[in-house]
Structure formats: structure tokens, C-alpha cells
Write a protein that holds these residues in place. Structure first.
Motif, PDB file in Angstrom:
ATOM      1  N   SER A 103       0.829  -1.195   0.000  1.00  0.00           N
ATOM      2  CA  SER A 103       0.000   0.000   0.000  1.00  0.00           C
ATOM      3  C   SER A 103       0.872   1.257   0.000  1.00  0.00           C
ATOM      4  N   GLU A 104       0.431   2.263  -0.708  1.00  0.00           N
ATOM      5  CA  GLU A 104       1.101   3.560  -0.666  1.00  0.00           C
ATOM      6  C   GLU A 104       0.504   4.456   0.416  1.00  0.00           C
ATOM      7  N   ASP A 105      -0.579   4.010   1.042  1.00  0.00           N
ATOM      8  CA  ASP A 105      -1.300   4.789   2.031  1.00  0.00           C
ATOM      9  C   ASP A 105      -0.805   4.433   3.435  1.00  0.00           C
ATOM     10  N   ALA A 106      -0.066   5.345   4.065  1.00  0.00           N
ATOM     11  CA  ALA A 106       0.490   5.088   5.389  1.00  0.00           C
ATOM     12  C   ALA A 106      -0.606   4.792   6.406  1.00  0.00           C
ATOM     13  N   ARG A 107      -1.781   5.377   6.235  1.00  0.00           N
ATOM     14  CA  ARG A 107      -2.881   5.106   7.173  1.00  0.00           C
ATOM     15  C   ARG A 107      -3.294   3.638   7.107  1.00  0.00           C
ATOM     16  N   VAL A 119      -3.470  -6.873   7.879  1.00  0.00           N
ATOM     17  CA  VAL A 119      -3.388  -5.412   7.867  1.00  0.00           C
ATOM     18  C   VAL A 119      -3.323  -4.933   6.423  1.00  0.00           C
ATOM     19  N   THR A 120      -2.268  -5.279   5.739  1.00  0.00           N
ATOM     20  CA  THR A 120      -2.110  -4.903   4.330  1.00  0.00           C
ATOM     21  C   THR A 120      -1.053  -5.804   3.704  1.00  0.00           C
ATOM     22  N   GLY A 121      -1.053  -5.867   2.392  1.00  0.00           N
ATOM     23  CA  GLY A 121      -0.095  -6.705   1.688  1.00  0.00           C
ATOM     24  C   GLY A 121       1.317  -6.159   1.750  1.00  0.00           C
ATOM     25  N   SER A 122       2.262  -7.033   1.462  1.00  0.00           N
ATOM     26  CA  SER A 122       3.659  -6.626   1.400  1.00  0.00           C
ATOM     27  C   SER A 122       4.340  -7.433   0.303  1.00  0.00           C
ATOM     28  N   HIS A 123       5.572  -7.068   0.022  1.00  0.00           N
ATOM     29  CA  HIS A 123       6.320  -7.707  -1.051  1.00  0.00           C
ATOM     30  C   HIS A 123       7.789  -7.744  -0.651  1.00  0.00           C
ATOM     31  N   LYS A 154       9.123  -2.551   5.429  1.00  0.00           N
ATOM     32  CA  LYS A 154       8.665  -3.560   6.387  1.00  0.00           C
ATOM     33  C   LYS A 154       9.880  -4.196   7.072  1.00  0.00           C
ATOM     34  N   ARG A 155      10.853  -4.641   6.259  1.00  0.00           N
ATOM     35  CA  ARG A 155      12.062  -5.268   6.784  1.00  0.00           C
ATOM     36  C   ARG A 155      13.200  -5.093   5.781  1.00  0.00           C
ATOM     37  N   ILE A 156      14.403  -5.003   6.291  1.00  0.00           N
ATOM     38  CA  ILE A 156      15.610  -5.084   5.464  1.00  0.00           C
ATOM     39  C   ILE A 156      16.548  -6.068   6.145  1.00  0.00           C
ATOM     40  N   PHE A 157      17.019  -7.036   5.368  1.00  0.00           N
ATOM     41  CA  PHE A 157      18.014  -7.983   5.865  1.00  0.00           C
ATOM     42  C   PHE A 157      19.191  -7.997   4.905  1.00  0.00           C
TER      43      PHE A 157
END
Length: 168
Positions: A103-107, A119-123, A154-157
């Protein structure tokens, strides 16, 4: 200083793990970006990881990479857009997984989960040096041209050698 507004993703620039490796982009089939990303790292098929890793548990991803002498290492991040990490990522000049909210919507990202926990999708994509390998498209794209830069982290590894002290 106990409070550092500019904490770096990695403590030094001397560590080099996969800078000289070649990774081949793969296109995911269905909602399998995690297994496809792991397959790109290992040169195997996404099916190798499907049913064996928990898509919401990076510790399982790291454990699944161990037979290929790879693991994931935590990088300190928050929910800012990936573009705010770009200079640091490029200065390390190696291999990372970048996970971001679709999502581009921070809300939407900050809303409470629904009754099922959604909550919302991620990639997730790979960043190898200055190139994104995106399982959604199956293509390699210069990071400066990829849509992920405008998405919230969301995460950086960092992908490191198996047994590195910073491994998950």
C-alpha cells in the motif's frame, strides 16, 4: 551517543559476502514472493521453500538458506520509505532483501488488523549491488527506477555467510 538519528544499516563497509555473485531473476506464480526470492538466492525453484518456510517469519527464511551457506542478518530500520535508506544500501554494495508494504497509504499500513490478523499486503525483492530482482515481474531493474523506493519499509536484511555473528 545513545540516540542516533542516522543509524547505519551495517556497521562497516569492509564486509563483502555476495558482491561478485550472479543472481537470476525468477517470476513468481501466485502469492509466493518469499519462496521465489529464496529461490533466486539459491538457484533453486520456489517449490523448494513452499510449505517449509513461514512467509511471516524471517527466522525460517534464514534457516532455509543455511544449506546454501547463506543466512539473513538484521538491519535496523523503521517504516520510512525505502528511498531514505538508498544511499546507505548502495554504499554497502552487496546483497539485501528488501520487504515493503504494498500500500502507498500510510494510514492503511498503521491500521489495526482485521479479525483474521490481516493489515495490508507486502512484497519482498532482492537488492544486489544497484539492481532490484523482483519476483513479481521476474525482471532485474536498476534500483533508482524501481517502485519500491516510494514504499514504506517492512524489513531489510543483509544476506551474509552462514554462521556470521549477526545472523538471525
Amino acid at each position: 551517543m545513545p540516540y542516533d538519528l542516522n543509524s547505519t544499516l551495517w556497521p562497516n563497509r569492509e564486509d563483502v559476502f555476495f558482491r561478485d555473485h550472479t543472481f537470476i531473476p525468477l517470476r513468481q506464480t501466485g502469492p509466493h514472493c518469499v519462496s521465489t526470492t529464496l529461490a533466486m538466492l539459491t538457484g533453486t525453484s520456489p517449490e523448494t521453500f513452499q510449505g517449509t518456510v513461514n512467509t511471516q517469519d524471517p527466522r525460517s527464511w534464514s534457516a532455509a538458506l543455511a544449506p546454501w551457506d547463506m543466512q539473513l542478518a538484521y538491519c535496523p530500520t523503521d517504516a520510512r520509505k525505502l528511498k531514505f535508506y538508498l544511499e546507505d544500501l548502495l554504499s554497502v554494495d552487496d546483497l539485501f532483501t528488501l520487504s515493503y508494504y504494498a500500500s502507498e497509504d500510510a494510514r492503511e499500513i498503521l491500521q489495526d488488523p482485521d479479525p483474521h490478523g490481516w493489515v495490508t499486503g507486502s512484497h519482498i525483492v532482492l537488492l544486489h549491488r544497484d539492481t532490484i530482482l523482483d519476483p513479481a515481474s521476474g525482471k532485474a531493474t536498476l534500483v533508482l527506477l524501481h517502485e519500491c523506493l516510494e514504499r514504506h519499509t517492512k524489513r531489510i536484511f543483509r544476506v551474509v555467510e552462514r554462521g556470521h555473528p549477526s545472523c538471525l
